[in-house]
Design an enzyme around this catalytic site. Structure first.
Site, short mmCIF file in Angstrom:
data_model
loop_
_atom_site.label_atom_id
_atom_site.label_comp_id
_atom_site.label_asym_id
_atom_site.label_seq_id
_atom_site.Cartn_x
_atom_site.Cartn_y
_atom_site.Cartn_z
N ASP A 146 12.54 47.92 40.97
CA ASP A 146 13.93 48.40 40.87
C ASP A 146 14.35 48.36 39.40
O ASP A 146 14.06 47.39 38.68
CB ASP A 146 14.85 47.50 41.70
CG ASP A 146 16.27 48.03 41.77
OD1 ASP A 146 16.64 48.63 42.81
OD2 ASP A 146 17.00 47.88 40.74
N ILE A 147 14.96 49.46 38.95
CA ILE A 147 15.38 49.53 37.54
C ILE A 147 16.63 48.63 37.37
O ILE A 147 17.57 48.70 38.17
CB ILE A 147 15.67 50.97 37.12
CG1 ILE A 147 14.41 51.84 37.35
CG2 ILE A 147 16.13 51.04 35.68
CD1 ILE A 147 14.60 53.33 37.14
N GLU B 151 16.90 54.21 42.71
CA GLU B 151 16.06 53.86 41.57
C GLU B 151 15.06 52.81 41.95
O GLU B 151 14.60 52.03 41.13
CB GLU B 151 16.89 53.41 40.35
CG GLU B 151 18.22 52.77 40.64
CD GLU B 151 18.15 51.41 41.30
OE1 GLU B 151 17.93 51.42 42.53
OE2 GLU B 151 18.32 50.38 40.64
P1 GH3 Z 1 20.57 45.91 39.59
O1 GH3 Z 1 20.00 45.48 38.29
O2 GH3 Z 1 21.11 44.81 40.39
O3 GH3 Z 1 19.62 46.72 40.38
O4 GH3 Z 1 21.76 46.83 39.20
P2 GH3 Z 1 21.89 48.34 39.45
O5 GH3 Z 1 23.03 48.88 38.74
O6 GH3 Z 1 20.57 49.03 39.15
O7 GH3 Z 1 22.08 48.41 41.01
P3 GH3 Z 1 22.83 49.37 41.97
O8 GH3 Z 1 22.09 49.44 43.27
O9 GH3 Z 1 24.22 48.91 42.07
O10 GH3 Z 1 22.88 50.75 41.37
C1 GH3 Z 1 21.93 51.75 41.63
C2 GH3 Z 1 22.33 52.99 40.94
O11 GH3 Z 1 21.32 53.89 40.86
C3 GH3 Z 1 23.46 53.64 41.68
C4 GH3 Z 1 23.18 55.11 41.54
O12 GH3 Z 1 24.20 55.76 40.77
C5 GH3 Z 1 21.92 55.16 40.76
N1 GH3 Z 1 21.12 56.17 41.27
C6 GH3 Z 1 20.52 56.23 42.48
N2 GH3 Z 1 19.77 57.38 42.58
C7 GH3 Z 1 19.88 58.05 41.38
C8 GH3 Z 1 19.36 59.24 40.88
O13 GH3 Z 1 18.63 59.97 41.53
N3 GH3 Z 1 19.70 59.59 39.60
C9 GH3 Z 1 20.50 58.84 38.83
N4 GH3 Z 1 20.77 59.22 37.60
N5 GH3 Z 1 21.00 57.74 39.31
C10 GH3 Z 1 20.73 57.29 40.54
MG MG Z 2 18.81 48.66 40.05
MG MG Z 3 18.75 49.35 43.46
#
Ligand code: GH3
Ligand code: MG
Ligand code: MG
Length: 574
Positions: free
Chosen positions: A444-445, A487
């Site tokens: 996970d990013i 992500e």
């Molecule tokens: P953590 O270190 O705890 O993982 O923090 P985080 O911010 O990475 O965690 P969170 O799950 O809150 O956020 C995930 C984000 O990833 C939310 C969403 O906007 C973003 N995201 C999900 N899919 C995509 C995508 O296909 N493209 C982009 N640019 N962003 C994405």
């Molecule tokens: Mg994340």
């Molecule tokens: Mg996540």
């Protein structure tokens, strides 16, 4: 058999000529035989007549000669009688009597010899006259006192007899002349008849010969026509056979292509069928890469095709022209640039095009002149085969593309979650059966939301693509990299134990953290990831358990400060 059939059915003119020739020959030959027989009979009769005339002529000459002898003998008798009457010599008397005997006997013979009735009458008179003359001579000879009267009578009789013989001589000379003329005329007529016969025979023979020659010429002409028709017919039959063979080959190829499930199979099938038509040729089928810039080998007939494994599209003249390009020895100047070493003298480059899009290239290289001739002979077959194969390869490409799209994520080009679940189930079963290891990395990013919010969604996508790229290149061919969702990325590592999996997770984490991302307008940025590692069967007996364990380990890594790798705990059985 075909020739005879043609003579009787397709060419009635030939039959007509043949019938007319036979009729002409029969009529001509019969006429010639009749003419020769008639001419021979006429010639024979004329010759007989000529011979008869010549015999008559000879007879007249004989008669004339005898008459002249008798005339001389009469004169001699007259002379002897005068001498005797003057001298009364016994020898003269004997001579007179001998002459008389000969004269009489000769005149008797002459009478028998003569054929002409008038001359025979004259001969009879002459004999009667000489008989009387002999009687008078004998009377005078016997009577020593004969007077002037008896002598005058004897002289008159002598003159009469000689006159008769002279007249006979004159008449015989006329007859001889007449018979000579007659014989000459007959000889001339015979000669004329012979010449005429010769001329007519010559004319007949020449005419027949001319007719025969004309018929032979016509026959030869008609034979030549039949021969040409036969040749054309054979050519058509051969063409039909070739077409049937080509159609059968194309049909088999189409049926085989229908069985193909991948473009690679279709490539191999196509080459195999082209090789059936051209067994000695070197065949290669090239496919265009996804960027449509390079051609790559898809299938070959053998490993001596001389063609490069990969070359730019522009290196091939056929692809540049967009149509089949036949390079011929001594004719074509420009060479394609897709050969390893010296190019062959004869070859064909046939682009594979479907729906206006170039799919590949069929290359056929010839080994010699025979091959080159075969290649030209089968050009139509190759075009058909290329049409059929192009369509099938295009549809299989499309199918592969759709399949790929259905199992891959559009943004990262990693496998999607649906595929991941199927693949993990399969790998879990294989691991059980083969008793091998299986590990899962859940990645996970870190703070990705914040990254998105700060640099924009597009920059976030760029991060996702960058991380996916590292995963693709950082795993083995049998490993499966997937986008689990958002992500979160997941890696299936078949045959990999817990420790090795952890090491590889560390390696990936390190590489990602070292990744430089140039965000337009914001400069170079860095990202980190947290990874949870779970190994089968310690961390889960099923695929779902394994993923759940990896997720828990990831959660742990997040809680422990992110940018780190955590291993899932071993699950207690039961
Ligand atoms: P953590 O270190 O705890 O993982 O923090 P985080 O911010 O990475 O965690 P969170 O799950 O809150 O956020 C995930 C984000 O990833 C939310 C969403 O906007 C973003 N995201 C999900 N899919 C995509 C995508 O296909 N493209 C982009 N640019 N962003 C994405
Ligand atoms: Mg994340
Ligand atoms: Mg996540």
């Amino acid at each position: 058999m075909v020739g005879a059939l043609l003579t009787d059915t397709l060419n009635p003119a030939a039959k007509k000529i043949r019938n007319r020739s036979v009729l002409l020959l029969v009529v001509g030959a019969t006429g010639a035989v009749l003419f020769i027989c008639t001419a021979a009979v006429i010639f024979y009769r004329n010759t007989q007549r000529l011979l008869a005339s010549r015999v008559l002529e000879g007879h007249s000459q004989d008669v004339l000669s005898r008459l002249q002898t008798e005339s001389a003998r009469l004169e001699r008798m007259d002379y002897l009688t005068r001498i005797y009457l003057a001298e009364r010599n016994a020898d003269d008397k004997n001579t007179i009597q001998t002459t008389e005997g000969v004269l009489d006997s000769n005149l008797s013979d002459l009478e028998k010899l003569i054929w002409d009735t008038k001359q025979r009458d004259r001969a009879r008179f002459a004999r009667a006259c000489t008989d009387e003359l002999i009687r008078q001579v004998n009377a005078l000879v016997a009577n020593s006192q004969s007077g002037a009267i008896e002598r005058a009578a004897l002289t008159r009789k002598m003159l009469e007899c000689r006159d008769l013989v002279d007249r006979m001589e004159t008449e015989e000379q006329l007859l001889l002349k007449q018979r000579s003329i007659d014989a000459d005329q007959r000889a001339y007529r015979n000669l004329l008849t012979g010449g005429l016969f010769l001329l007519v025979s010559l004319f007949t023979v020449l005419s027949l010969f001319g007719f025969l020659l004309r018929d032979v010429w016509k026959h030869a002409k008609s034979e030549a026509q039949i021969f040409n028709t036969n040749e054309r017919l054979n050519g058509t039959i051969q063409e039909l056979k070739n077409q049937t063979a080509e159609l059968s080959l194309i049909t088999s190829m189409r049926q085989e292509l229908q069985l193909c499930t991948t473009p690679d199979e279709a490539h191999r099938t196509t080459v195999c069928y082209v090789a059936k038509a051209l067994p000695k040729a070197k065949i290669a089928l090239m496919k265009v890469d996804s960027a449509r810039k390079m051609m790559q080998i898809a299938a070959t007939s053998d490993d001596q095709t001389q063609i490069l494994d990969e070359f730019p599209v522009g290196a091939c003249c056929g692809l540049r022209a967009g149509r089949p390009r036949r390079h011929k020895a001594g004719e074509s100047e420009i060479e394609c640039r897709h050969f390893a070493g010296k190019p062959p003298e004869d070859y064909l480059c046939m682009p594979f095009v479907a729906h206006g899009e170039t799919l590949g290239l069929l290359y056929i290289g010839c080994q010699g002149t025979e091959d080159a001739e075969d290649l030209d002979l089968h050009h139509r077959l190759l075009e058909r085969a290329s049409d059929v194969a192009s369509v099938w390869i295009a549809s299989l490409n499309l199918r592969a593309q759709l399949e790929e799209q259905s199992i891959r994520d559009g943004l990262t080009n990693l496998y999607n979650r649906r595929f991941m679940e199927m693949a993990l189930d399969r790998e879990a079963l294989l691991a059980i059966r083969r008793k091998t290891d299986l590990s899962v990395l859940m990645m996970d990013i870190d703070h990705f939301k914040r990254f998105n919010d700060t640099f924009g969604h597009e920059a976030g996508d760029q991060v996702l693509r960058g991380v996916a790229e590292i995963l693709r290149h950082g795993v083995r061919a049998e490993d499966i990299a997937c986008r689990y969702g958002g992500e979160e990325l997941l890696l299936i590592l078949p045959g990999t134990g817990a420790e090795v999996a952890r090491e590889r997770a560390e390696e990936l984490r390190r590489r990602i953290s070292e990744m430089q991302l140039d965000i337009p307008g914001s400069g170079s940025k860095k990202v980190t990831v947290s990874i949870g590692v779970a190994t089968f069967p310690q961390a889960g007996q099923t695929a779902e358990d394994l993923v759940r364990s990896a997720d828990r380990a990831l959660y742990l890594a997040k809680n422990n400060g992110r940018d780190r790798v955590e291993k899932a705990e071993t699950m207690v059985a039961g």
